[in-house]
Design an enzyme around this catalytic site. Structure first.
Site, PDB file in Angstrom:
ATOM      1  CE1 TYR A 278      65.061  12.165  52.561  1.00  0.00           C
ATOM      2  CE2 TYR A 278      66.045  13.811  50.977  1.00  0.00           C
ATOM      3  CZ  TYR A 278      64.734  13.596  51.888  1.00  0.00           C
ATOM      4  OH  TYR A 278      64.644  14.632  52.289  1.00  0.00           O
TER       5      TYR A 278
ATOM      6  CB  CYS B  40      61.306   9.075  41.670  1.00  0.00           C
ATOM      7  SG  CYS B  40      63.061   8.794  42.122  1.00  0.00           S
TER       8      CYS B  40
ATOM      9  CG  ASP C 106      77.227  15.066  50.042  1.00  0.00           C
ATOM     10  OD1 ASP C 106      76.329  14.364  50.103  1.00  0.00           O
ATOM     11  OD2 ASP C 106      77.167  16.647  49.774  1.00  0.00           O
TER      12      ASP C 106
ATOM     13  CE1 TYR D 288      57.977  11.967  45.895  1.00  0.00           C
ATOM     14  CE2 TYR D 288      59.265  13.604  47.242  1.00  0.00           C
ATOM     15  CZ  TYR D 288      58.478  12.574  47.130  1.00  0.00           C
ATOM     16  OH  TYR D 288      59.654  10.820  47.031  1.00  0.00           O
ATOM     17  CE  LYS D 289      55.311   7.901  48.572  1.00  0.00           C
ATOM     18  NZ  LYS D 289      54.781   7.245  49.153  1.00  0.00           N
TER      19      LYS D 289
ATOM     20  CE  LYS E 121      64.492   4.085  39.706  1.00  0.00           C
ATOM     21  NZ  LYS E 121      64.031   4.211  40.884  1.00  0.00           N
TER      22      LYS E 121
ATOM     23  CG  HIS F 190      39.042  -7.176  34.993  1.00  0.00           C
ATOM     24  ND1 HIS F 190      40.198  -7.633  34.894  1.00  0.00           N
ATOM     25  CD2 HIS F 190      38.457  -7.612  33.743  1.00  0.00           C
ATOM     26  CE1 HIS F 190      39.948  -8.208  33.051  1.00  0.00           C
ATOM     27  NE2 HIS F 190      38.904  -8.132  33.056  1.00  0.00           N
TER      28      HIS F 190
ATOM     29  CG  ASN G 160      60.306   5.269  39.290  1.00  0.00           C
ATOM     30  OD1 ASN G 160      59.253   4.875  39.774  1.00  0.00           O
ATOM     31  ND2 ASN G 160      61.630   5.876  39.524  1.00  0.00           N
TER      32      ASN G 160
ATOM     33  N   GLY H  35      55.169  14.165  42.046  1.00  0.00           N
ATOM     34  CA  GLY H  35      56.205  15.257  42.144  1.00  0.00           C
ATOM     35  C   GLY H  35      56.897  14.602  42.685  1.00  0.00           C
TER      36      GLY H  35
END
Ligand SMILES: NC(=O)c1ccc[n+]([C@@H]2O[C@H](COP(=O)([O-])OP(=O)(O)OC[C@H]3O[C@@H](n4cnc5c(N)ncnc54)[C@H](O)[C@@H]3O)[C@@H](O)[C@H]2O)c1
Length: 434
Positions: free
Chosen positions: A30, A277, A50, A333-334, A223, A261, A227, A274
């Site tokens: 990714y 990251c 790879d 997960y998203k 980094k 606020h 997260n 999930g």
């Protein structure tokens, strides 16, 4: 007396962006693949490497192994114009970028074996004046003490003296990776100023955002801090949701009003965190510190516990039915991505199965999962509850009247506040949320 070898080592190799023609990117997932394509389409000769032969074969046929908006276009632009070559084998290059996985092992420590093997590979090809950049999210100290040490031990080259060494983390959002690669601001950490600057020059060829320079460990920590901030904020929202339920108060309304606020920004509660990251990086921050009882660890545990709480509630709702069936909508997960790695939906699925509850999963976007997926009608047929885990936009088009007709009992557990409560209740469903 100083030997000739030492004299040679002490000569600082000075090279600039103009000397950087060929870039090898190790890891074509990714992060690595879009980055390689960007560099290839912006003037560099790129070698994408790879260790997975299937990925290499697919890419060499002009086909992608991952789904990401706009990626196919930028890959084919580079590939058809012969700006990118795809291979299992690393070659000598001016720049080496490491974008390999850094998963969490079962002891909640960073598994740096992929980084180690990439650094070993680079050690066999590196020349003086080359640039080595680590992009993989890593515990502070990894660039210097793992990548740098491996290269020094194998070649005698010193980072900052014989070659340039930098850390350049990614902050992209899956589903928007190509856009964000170009437009996000970035932090670059160098073993020295020149290493950070030359890395900045390389990324500036395609990054429109600002690039800030610092040292290696600070950039590695930044980094992780980003997260971890999100993880702690979500844990706070999750804890509020549990406490609100004790008071019979709707947590979402509390958060909505509290966020009015000007200096409050609470994220949403949910069924767990999930991905590779947010759920992982907080552990990397804790990796080399002996501090106990941290807010970071507690937050991780709160978020990790959410899928168990959700499974328990769903099990309670369906306990009145004979041989109950649960349908999970969304397994990634998203929302709007297919990536199911580290999805808390897996925990929920397994917990329900452990309780002898039949589970059927509907997720037309999900890829690379060993769990069996069903079509919409099969998944809801005879079901007693829909557990909406991921709020994919395409779920907005689901015909809930058809779903209602196919289900045995009409319950919806909406973990993302995705459906309009009034609409689904009007259709006759019982509506539950966090
Ligand atoms: N995916 C994201 O949204 C995201 C965002 C920010 C940071 N990151 C970080 O970026 C890094 C890469 O993540 P990803 O999602 O691209 O991973 P990925 O699993 O999609 O891709 C990594 C690739 O590296 C390959 N690989 C493993 N060892 C290798 C080696 N020695 N040489 C060459 N290739 C090798 C794997 O076969 C795989 O194809 C991780 O550290 C991750 O935490 C990811």
């Amino acid at each position: 007396m100083i030997s000739c070898v030492n004299l040679y080592r002490m000569t600082r190799v000075k090279k600039g962006i103009k000397d950087m023609k060929k870039i090898s990117v190790l890891g074509l997932g990714y992060i690595g693949l879009p980055t390689a394509c960007m560099l290839a389409n912006n003037g560099f000769e790129v070698l994408g490497v790879d260790v997975n032969k299937e990925i290499i074969d697919k890419l060499n046929c002009g086909k992608l192994h991952i789904e990401e908006p706009e990626l196919e276009k930028i890959f084919l632009d580079a590939f058809k114009n012969k700006k990118i070559k795809i291979s299992l084998k690393l070659e000598e290059s001016d720049v080496f970028i490491i974008a390999v996985p850094t998963p969490l092992n079962h002891k909640k420590k960073a598994d740096l074996s992929f980084v180690v093997s990439a650094a070993d590979e680079i050690s066999g090809k590196i020349k003086k004046g080359n640039v080595v950049i680590l992009e993989s999210t890593s515990p502070p100290g990894t660039t210097r003490n793992i990548v740098g040490k491996i290269i020094t031990n194998s070649t005698g080259f010193l980072a900052g003296k014989d070659y340039y060494l930098a850390f350049c983390p990614e902050r992209v959002l899956p589903g928007k990776i190509v856009y964000e690669l170009e437009n996000n601001d970035r932090i670059v950490g160098g073993v020295d100023k020149k290493s950070a600057e030359i890395t900045q020059d390389i990324y500036k060829t395609f990054v429109k955002g600002k690039i800030f320079l610092t040292d290696l460990e600070t950039s590695e920590f930044v980094k992780l801090a980003e997260n971890t901030y999100r993880d702690v904020n979500i844990a706070f929202a999750n804890e509020l949701s549990l406490i609100c339920s004790d008071y019979g108060i709707d947590v979402r309304q509390v958060i909505e009003y509290a966020n009015m606020h000007p200096r409050v920004n609470i994220l949403n509660p949910g069924p767990g965190v999930g991905g590779h990251c947010i759920a992982v990086d907080p552990w990397f921050i804790l990796e080399n510190t002996k501090r106990k009882d941290t807010l970071i660890e507690k937050s991780r545990n709160i978020n990790d516990n959410m899928p168990f709480i959700i499974s328990q509630r769903v099990a309670e709702i369906v306990s009145k039915y004979k041989k109950p069936k649960v349908t999970i909508f969304g397994f990634s997960y998203k929302e709007n991505v297919g990536d199911t790695r580290e999805s808390p939906a897996i925990v929920i699925n397994n917990e329900l199965i452990k309780r002898k509850i039949k589970v059927s999963i509907y997720d037309p976007l999900a890829i690379n999962t060993k769990y069996s997926l069903s079509g919409l009608e099969d998944s809801v047929n005879g079901s007693d509850i829909i557990l909406l885990f991921t709020g994919h936009s395409i779920f907005k088009e689901i015909d809930l009247v058809l779903v209602y007709d196919l289900m045995r009992s009409r319950n919806i557990f909406d973990t993302r506040n995705f459906f309009d409560r009034t609409t689904v209740e009007k259709l006759g469903f019982n509506y539950y949320n966090i």
